[in-house]
Motif scaffolding. Sequence first.
Motif, PDB file in Angstrom:
ATOM      1  N   TYR A   1      44.277 125.612  27.505  1.00 58.16           N
ATOM      2  CA  TYR A   1      43.116 125.347  28.368  1.00 58.16           C
ATOM      3  C   TYR A   1      42.491 123.998  28.028  1.00 58.16           C
ATOM      4  N   ALA A   2      42.246 123.773  26.741  1.00 59.20           N
ATOM      5  CA  ALA A   2      41.572 122.543  26.329  1.00 59.20           C
ATOM      6  C   ALA A   2      42.444 121.320  26.594  1.00 59.20           C
ATOM      7  N   VAL A   3      43.751 121.467  26.411  1.00 52.60           N
ATOM      8  CA  VAL A   3      44.646 120.324  26.658  1.00 52.60           C
ATOM      9  C   VAL A   3      44.617 119.960  28.147  1.00 52.60           C
ATOM     10  N   ALA A   4      44.612 120.982  29.008  1.00 56.03           N
ATOM     11  CA  ALA A   4      44.534 120.724  30.458  1.00 56.03           C
ATOM     12  C   ALA A   4      43.200 120.075  30.814  1.00 56.03           C
ATOM     13  N   LYS A   5      42.124 120.569  30.215  1.00 54.31           N
ATOM     14  CA  LYS A   5      40.790 120.018  30.508  1.00 54.31           C
ATOM     15  C   LYS A   5      40.665 118.575  29.994  1.00 54.31           C
ATOM     16  N   LEU A   6      41.414 118.258  28.947  1.00 49.16           N
ATOM     17  CA  LEU A   6      41.381 116.884  28.428  1.00 49.16           C
ATOM     18  C   LEU A   6      41.952 115.919  29.471  1.00 49.16           C
ATOM     19  N   TYR A   7      43.017 116.334  30.148  1.00 52.46           N
ATOM     20  CA  TYR A   7      43.567 115.510  31.234  1.00 52.46           C
ATOM     21  C   TYR A   7      42.492 115.320  32.310  1.00 52.46           C
ATOM     22  N   GLY A   8      41.808 116.405  32.666  1.00 54.11           N
ATOM     23  CA  GLY A   8      40.753 116.321  33.687  1.00 54.11           C
ATOM     24  C   GLY A   8      39.694 115.314  33.297  1.00 54.11           C
ATOM     25  N   PHE A   9      39.298 115.343  32.029  1.00 52.18           N
ATOM     26  CA  PHE A   9      38.264 114.417  31.543  1.00 52.18           C
ATOM     27  C   PHE A   9      38.746 112.965  31.677  1.00 52.18           C
ATOM     28  N   TRP A  10      39.978 112.713  31.223  1.00 52.85           N
ATOM     29  CA  TRP A  10      40.474 111.336  31.211  1.00 52.85           C
ATOM     30  C   TRP A  10      40.809 110.805  32.602  1.00 52.85           C
TER      31      TRP A  10
ATOM     32  N   VAL B   1      39.214 111.531  35.303  1.00 55.79           N
ATOM     33  CA  VAL B   1      37.921 111.203  35.913  1.00 55.79           C
ATOM     34  C   VAL B   1      37.461 109.827  35.412  1.00 55.79           C
ATOM     35  N   LYS B   2      37.604 109.610  34.135  1.00 57.20           N
ATOM     36  CA  LYS B   2      37.217 108.321  33.522  1.00 57.20           C
ATOM     37  C   LYS B   2      38.088 107.194  34.098  1.00 57.20           C
ATOM     38  N   GLU B   3      39.372 107.484  34.251  1.00 54.22           N
ATOM     39  CA  GLU B   3      40.309 106.489  34.775  1.00 54.22           C
ATOM     40  C   GLU B   3      39.934 106.074  36.207  1.00 54.22           C
ATOM     41  N   TYR B   4      39.624 107.073  37.063  1.00 58.76           N
ATOM     42  CA  TYR B   4      39.280 106.761  38.460  1.00 58.76           C
ATOM     43  C   TYR B   4      37.951 106.023  38.531  1.00 58.76           C
ATOM     44  N   ARG B   5      37.060 106.330  37.597  1.00 62.80           N
ATOM     45  CA  ARG B   5      35.763 105.622  37.548  1.00 62.80           C
ATOM     46  C   ARG B   5      36.011 104.138  37.286  1.00 62.80           C
ATOM     47  N   GLU B   6      36.917 103.858  36.347  1.00 62.82           N
ATOM     48  CA  GLU B   6      37.150 102.461  35.984  1.00 62.82           C
ATOM     49  C   GLU B   6      38.112 101.755  36.935  1.00 62.82           C
ATOM     50  N   ALA B   7      39.166 102.462  37.352  1.00 61.31           N
ATOM     51  CA  ALA B   7      40.168 101.827  38.208  1.00 61.31           C
ATOM     52  C   ALA B   7      39.653 101.587  39.623  1.00 61.31           C
ATOM     53  N   TYR B   8      38.910 102.548  40.177  1.00 57.91           N
ATOM     54  CA  TYR B   8      38.504 102.455  41.591  1.00 57.91           C
ATOM     55  C   TYR B   8      37.001 102.365  41.767  1.00 57.91           C
ATOM     56  N   ASN B   9      36.291 102.215  40.639  1.00 59.16           N
ATOM     57  CA  ASN B   9      34.836 102.078  40.721  1.00 59.16           C
ATOM     58  C   ASN B   9      34.167 103.284  41.396  1.00 59.16           C
TER      59      ASN B   9
ATOM     60  N   PHE C   1      32.039 106.857  41.570  1.00 62.94           N
ATOM     61  CA  PHE C   1      30.957 107.508  40.816  1.00 62.94           C
ATOM     62  C   PHE C   1      31.441 108.908  40.473  1.00 62.94           C
ATOM     63  N   CYS C   2      32.217 109.016  39.387  1.00 62.09           N
ATOM     64  CA  CYS C   2      32.681 110.338  38.975  1.00 62.09           C
ATOM     65  C   CYS C   2      32.425 110.504  37.482  1.00 62.09           C
ATOM     66  N   CYS C   3      31.916 111.659  37.098  1.00 60.24           N
ATOM     67  CA  CYS C   3      31.507 111.871  35.706  1.00 60.24           C
ATOM     68  C   CYS C   3      31.814 113.296  35.267  1.00 60.24           C
ATOM     69  N   SER C   4      31.880 113.441  33.950  1.00 62.49           N
ATOM     70  CA  SER C   4      32.101 114.778  33.379  1.00 62.49           C
ATOM     71  C   SER C   4      30.861 115.247  32.633  1.00 62.49           C
ATOM     72  N   GLY C   5      30.533 116.515  32.821  1.00 63.19           N
ATOM     73  CA  GLY C   5      29.520 117.172  31.988  1.00 63.19           C
ATOM     74  C   GLY C   5      30.304 117.952  30.947  1.00 63.19           C
ATOM     75  N   ILE C   6      30.102 117.604  29.671  1.00 62.74           N
ATOM     76  CA  ILE C   6      30.820 118.326  28.602  1.00 62.74           C
ATOM     77  C   ILE C   6      29.940 119.515  28.229  1.00 62.74           C
TER      78      ILE C   6
END
Length: 368
Positions: free
Chosen positions: A152-161, A163-171, A173-178
């Motif tokens: 579960y955590a390994v899959a969620k880690l992909y989700g987190f990263w 989201v961060k990637e799309y924020r930086e690559a495509y500008n 507004f996407c964020c994660s609440g941990i």
Amino acid sequence: MSKVALITGVTGQDGSYLSEFLLSKGYEVHGIIRRSSVDFRECIAHLEGQPNFHLHFGDLGDSMSLVKVVGKVKPTEIYNLAAQSHVQVSFDSPEFTADVDATGVLRVLEAVRACGLEKTCRIYQASTSELYGKVEEVPQNENTPFHPYSPYAVAKLYGFWIVKEYREAYNMFCCSGILFNHESERRGETFVTRKITLAAARIAQGLQDKLYLGNLSSLRDWGYAKDYVECMWLILQNDKPEDFVIATGVQHSVREFAYYAFKHAGIELKFEGEGMNEKGICVAGPENLIGKTLVEVSEDFYRPTDVVNLWGDPTKAKAKLGWNPSKTSFEELVKIMVDSDMAKVAAEGAAQKVRMNLAEYLEKGIVK
Ligand code: F7E
């Protein structure tokens, strides 16, 4: 501009509280529901039929359905709460968990891009304290290194990263609440808190003999889900897209949760023994329970790898979002859940009695 929210996982604990919260803020709320052979819509039953609340069929495993719903609804905010969210189940169904919890996030992001909404739609991703897993620091904050410790955590880690990637690559507004563990009277019955409050209520009312649990020493930072959905919204109202830890900053063990839940149900437990031999014995409460072992440990509820020391530091959310992590204390949370389960069990008990009486009356020919 009117605010339109799209929620995946709308039928769950968080989805239902978030829907109520957004409706109260004047949003038009759309939820995605899955077609399955059994309908689990208990948490949102009271919202169905409200003029600003709409449901659509779709699935995080089906890109086409997501593109269709996103294109039709044109949301200004998406809350991606859908997931296979049970850590223990992720060991039994790792591939399904990866598809929904990892690739599913990518599908949501791509649906937004495919519909040309990447500049107008803000996206919240439900991330988790499970990312810290085999913890490298206590308490955990936004800078603590991740060490996922379950499929579960390994899959969620992909989700987190991603989201961060799309924020930086495509500008975008996407964020994660941990989010650290958040519970309520709507929590699924196989998560440890709800399993305990339901069992405490059943045992107090003579409908169950014993509760079997796994690791009693596991430590968690438990908050009230109703308080946490406000923070999901605040994260999307922030000036900048950023990730936030959402937690209470207070830690308790599973054993303590059980102690307080039973106490609130009128049963005082004393824990004796260690590891697999530990037992919770009734030392005060209803006479017929005194001296009885009400809690035992079972290997069945141990995980191949368990996360045992989660404790969140909500300083950033407090400072930047003005969020109050102390709205509902641990004791209040336990009380809310036990009170609700005591009432639920009493109602079930009463209904069962009526059915039993009816069966007896039918048998005796008193009613036909
Ligand atoms: O376990 C221990 C278990 O299943 C808590 C999900 O919402 O929060 C949740 O994940 C702890 C673990 O939640 C039993 O070993 C002992 O250490 O309630 P849980 P979780 O695994 O922390 C995070 C933040 C999420 O993201 C997840 O989606 O309690 N434990 N005995 C037990 N756990 C269960 N379920 N059942 C037992 O009998």
